[in-house]
Design an enzyme around this catalytic site. Structure first.
Site, mmCIF file in Angstrom:
data_model
loop_
_atom_site.group_PDB
_atom_site.id
_atom_site.type_symbol
_atom_site.label_atom_id
_atom_site.label_comp_id
_atom_site.label_asym_id
_atom_site.label_seq_id
_atom_site.Cartn_x
_atom_site.Cartn_y
_atom_site.Cartn_z
ATOM 1 N N ASP A 251 0.879 -1.157 0.000
ATOM 2 C CA ASP A 251 0.000 0.000 0.000
ATOM 3 C C ASP A 251 0.928 1.221 0.000
ATOM 4 O O ASP A 251 2.110 1.113 0.354
ATOM 5 C CB ASP A 251 -0.869 -0.037 1.272
ATOM 6 C CG ASP A 251 -1.710 1.213 1.417
ATOM 7 O OD1 ASP A 251 -2.369 1.603 0.439
ATOM 8 O OD2 ASP A 251 -1.703 1.811 2.516
ATOM 9 N N LEU A 252 0.418 2.369 -0.409
ATOM 10 C CA LEU A 252 1.283 3.556 -0.515
ATOM 11 C C LEU A 252 1.097 4.501 0.681
ATOM 12 O O LEU A 252 1.967 4.609 1.543
ATOM 13 C CB LEU A 252 0.971 4.278 -1.840
ATOM 14 C CG LEU A 252 1.737 5.566 -2.128
ATOM 15 C CD1 LEU A 252 3.226 5.312 -2.258
ATOM 16 C CD2 LEU A 252 1.223 6.208 -3.426
ATOM 17 N N ASP A 253 -0.090 5.155 0.714
ATOM 18 C CA ASP A 253 -0.333 6.163 1.752
ATOM 19 C C ASP A 253 -0.366 5.512 3.131
ATOM 20 O O ASP A 253 -1.166 4.606 3.371
ATOM 21 C CB ASP A 253 -1.677 6.867 1.490
ATOM 22 C CG ASP A 253 -1.684 7.620 0.159
ATOM 23 O OD1 ASP A 253 -0.757 8.411 -0.066
ATOM 24 O OD2 ASP A 253 -2.601 7.406 -0.646
ATOM 25 N N THR B 272 1.265 10.933 3.456
ATOM 26 C CA THR B 272 0.493 11.900 2.659
ATOM 27 C C THR B 272 -0.776 12.340 3.384
ATOM 28 O O THR B 272 -1.484 13.224 2.902
ATOM 29 C CB THR B 272 0.075 11.273 1.305
ATOM 30 O OG1 THR B 272 -0.362 9.956 1.562
ATOM 31 C CG2 THR B 272 1.194 11.295 0.301
ATOM 32 N N LYS C 224 -8.623 7.439 6.061
ATOM 33 C CA LYS C 224 -7.414 6.701 5.675
ATOM 34 C C LYS C 224 -7.781 5.387 4.987
ATOM 35 O O LYS C 224 -8.592 4.609 5.510
ATOM 36 C CB LYS C 224 -6.519 6.450 6.891
ATOM 37 C CG LYS C 224 -5.864 7.735 7.359
ATOM 38 C CD LYS C 224 -4.850 7.506 8.463
ATOM 39 C CE LYS C 224 -4.239 8.847 8.867
ATOM 40 N NZ LYS C 224 -3.382 8.718 10.042
ATOM 41 N N SER D 278 -2.475 0.376 -4.412
ATOM 42 C CA SER D 278 -2.976 1.575 -3.731
ATOM 43 C C SER D 278 -4.319 2.017 -4.301
ATOM 44 O O SER D 278 -4.589 1.834 -5.482
ATOM 45 C CB SER D 278 -1.961 2.708 -3.930
ATOM 46 O OG SER D 278 -2.512 3.953 -3.577
ATOM 47 N N ALA D 279 -5.132 2.640 -3.444
ATOM 48 C CA ALA D 279 -6.420 3.190 -3.898
ATOM 49 C C ALA D 279 -6.238 4.528 -4.610
ATOM 50 O O ALA D 279 -7.157 5.017 -5.258
ATOM 51 C CB ALA D 279 -7.335 3.403 -2.689
ATOM 52 N N SER D 280 -5.053 5.105 -4.497
ATOM 53 C CA SER D 280 -4.869 6.481 -4.979
ATOM 54 C C SER D 280 -4.698 6.576 -6.486
ATOM 55 O O SER D 280 -3.915 5.849 -7.082
ATOM 56 C CB SER D 280 -3.646 7.103 -4.303
ATOM 57 O OG SER D 280 -3.408 8.374 -4.858
ATOM 58 N N ASN E 294 -3.425 9.197 -7.614
ATOM 59 C CA ASN E 294 -2.219 10.025 -7.710
ATOM 60 C C ASN E 294 -0.944 9.216 -7.479
ATOM 61 O O ASN E 294 0.143 9.796 -7.382
ATOM 62 C CB ASN E 294 -2.289 11.155 -6.675
ATOM 63 C CG ASN E 294 -3.399 12.144 -6.992
ATOM 64 O OD1 ASN E 294 -3.393 12.772 -8.053
ATOM 65 N ND2 ASN E 294 -4.376 12.268 -6.106
ATOM 66 N N LYS F 169 -10.795 -1.447 -1.724
ATOM 67 C CA LYS F 169 -10.542 -2.306 -0.571
ATOM 68 C C LYS F 169 -11.716 -2.117 0.393
ATOM 69 O O LYS F 169 -12.203 -0.995 0.510
ATOM 70 C CB LYS F 169 -9.242 -1.891 0.133
ATOM 71 C CG LYS F 169 -8.002 -1.952 -0.757
ATOM 72 C CD LYS F 169 -6.815 -1.270 -0.061
ATOM 73 C CE LYS F 169 -5.655 -1.095 -1.031
ATOM 74 N NZ LYS F 169 -4.522 -0.339 -0.489
ATOM 75 N N GLU G 288 0.183 -3.189 4.756
ATOM 76 C CA GLU G 288 -1.002 -2.324 4.819
ATOM 77 C C GLU G 288 -1.125 -1.605 6.162
ATOM 78 O O GLU G 288 -0.808 -2.171 7.200
ATOM 79 C CB GLU G 288 -2.263 -3.184 4.663
ATOM 80 C CG GLU G 288 -2.920 -3.101 3.315
ATOM 81 C CD GLU G 288 -3.514 -1.738 2.961
ATOM 82 O OE1 GLU G 288 -3.645 -0.858 3.831
ATOM 83 O OE2 GLU G 288 -3.851 -1.558 1.784
ATOM 84 N N ASP G 289 -1.638 -0.368 6.128
ATOM 85 C CA ASP G 289 -1.884 0.356 7.385
ATOM 86 C C ASP G 289 -3.379 0.531 7.636
ATOM 87 O O ASP G 289 -3.754 1.194 8.605
ATOM 88 C CB ASP G 289 -1.218 1.747 7.351
ATOM 89 C CG ASP G 289 -1.928 2.693 6.411
ATOM 90 O OD1 ASP G 289 -2.316 2.265 5.302
ATOM 91 O OD2 ASP G 289 -2.115 3.863 6.782
HETATM 92 C C1 BG6 Z 1 -5.625 6.059 -0.180
HETATM 93 C C2 BG6 Z 1 -5.613 7.045 0.969
HETATM 94 O O1 BG6 Z 1 -4.367 5.490 -0.329
HETATM 95 O O2 BG6 Z 1 -5.983 6.728 -1.398
HETATM 96 C C3 BG6 Z 1 -6.959 7.740 1.077
HETATM 97 O O3 BG6 Z 1 -5.332 6.369 2.189
HETATM 98 C C4 BG6 Z 1 -7.316 8.396 -0.273
HETATM 99 O O4 BG6 Z 1 -6.917 8.702 2.106
HETATM 100 C C5 BG6 Z 1 -7.264 7.344 -1.378
HETATM 101 O O5 BG6 Z 1 -8.602 8.968 -0.206
HETATM 102 C C6 BG6 Z 1 -7.552 7.925 -2.759
HETATM 103 O O6 BG6 Z 1 -6.520 8.812 -3.101
HETATM 104 P P1 BG6 Z 1 -6.546 9.837 -4.294
HETATM 105 O O7 BG6 Z 1 -5.117 10.333 -4.365
HETATM 106 O O8 BG6 Z 1 -6.940 9.095 -5.529
HETATM 107 O O9 BG6 Z 1 -7.535 10.907 -3.959
HETATM 108 MG MG MG Z 2 -2.845 3.227 3.489
#
Ligand code: BG6
Ligand code: MG
Length: 224
Positions: free
Chosen positions: A25-27, A33, A61, A130-132, A134, A161, A185-186
């Site tokens: 996982d990233l964040d 972040t 989170k 990661s869910a992000s 970004n 997730k 994972e956190d």
């Molecule tokens: C997860 C974070 O990794 O990504 C969440 O823990 C965040 O807080 C999610 O909402 C989505 O991220 P992003 O960058 O696509 O808005």
């Molecule tokens: Mg995380």
């Protein structure tokens, strides 16, 4: 004669001899972040006339961007149409990305760089899960893109997730069976996703907040 091959289970400490891949996982695992997400969500809340505390931020989170917005609206008692939600999420993200320009290698959480490097040295395949959306930008700013054989992120998955999709795709991208992979994972949802996907799971954080993991560490420095 001196032992030349490293016992790969030593790298994970979970009593499994055949782990060949690590899914991160990233964040909250590799990078801090959360403070930038917090600043951006708070700016939105304040613009709508309510406060958003750091304690509230804990609820976001590991949660997708859209779901985070819904939680924020719940906290403020605000309702809006789907197109207004889309606009608000896009505005939050534009602020978040603006804050990310301040991000550099110093935002890496302790032990991240050293552990990624150690895994690579031992031939472990590495993927991001990661869910992000970004994630590619963040990896780039942290200068760690080169550690990853595959990047599975919010742009490539359709189910958040605790659905295991992100890690199943990660293992597949590494060409490995889930049982040969370990997830770091956190978040509670992330640990559940890993277990549902058939992987081992290392919880990065407090055990009482992350039930179900095979091992717990306070940070990746404990993996070194
Ligand atoms: C997860 C974070 O990794 O990504 C969440 O823990 C965040 O807080 C999610 O909402 C989505 O991220 P992003 O960058 O696509 O808005
Ligand atoms: Mg995380």
């Amino acid at each position: 004669m001196q032992e030349m091959t490293h016992n790969k289970s030593d790298l994970f400490g979970i009593g499994s001899m055949d782990i060949q891949g690590a899914l991160f996982d990233l964040d909250g695992v590799l990078v801090d972040t959360a403070k930038y997400h917090y600043l951006a969500w708070k700016r939105l809340a304040n613009a709508w006339g309510f406060d958003f505390t750091e304690t509230d931020n804990e609820r976001l989170k590991g949660v997708s961007r859209v779901r985070s917005l819904e939680i924020l609206l719940e906290i403020g008692g605000v309702s809006m149409t789907d197109s207004q939600k889309e606009e608000a999420a896009a505005l939050k993200n534009s602020w978040y990305v603006e804050y990310l320009t301040a991000l550099d290698e110093t935002a890496l959480l302790p032990g991240s760089w050293e552990y990624l490097q150690r895994l690579r040295e031992h031939g472990i395949r590495i993927a991001l899960g990661s869910a992000s959306k970004n994630a590619p930008l963040i990896l780039d700013r942290l200068n760690i893109t080169g550690f990853f054989d595959a990047v599975i992120d919010g742009n490539t998955v359709s189910k958040a997730k605790p659905d295991p999709e992100v890690f199943i795709k990660g293992a597949a991208a590494l060409g490995l069976a889930p049982e040969h992979c370990v997830v770091f994972e956190d978040s509670l949802a992330g640990i559940e996703a890993a277990k549902r996907g058939g992987m081992k799971a290392v919880g990065v954080g407090r055990p009482e907040l992350l039930p179900g993991a095979d091992r717990y560490v306070a940070s990746l420095t404990e993996m070194l």
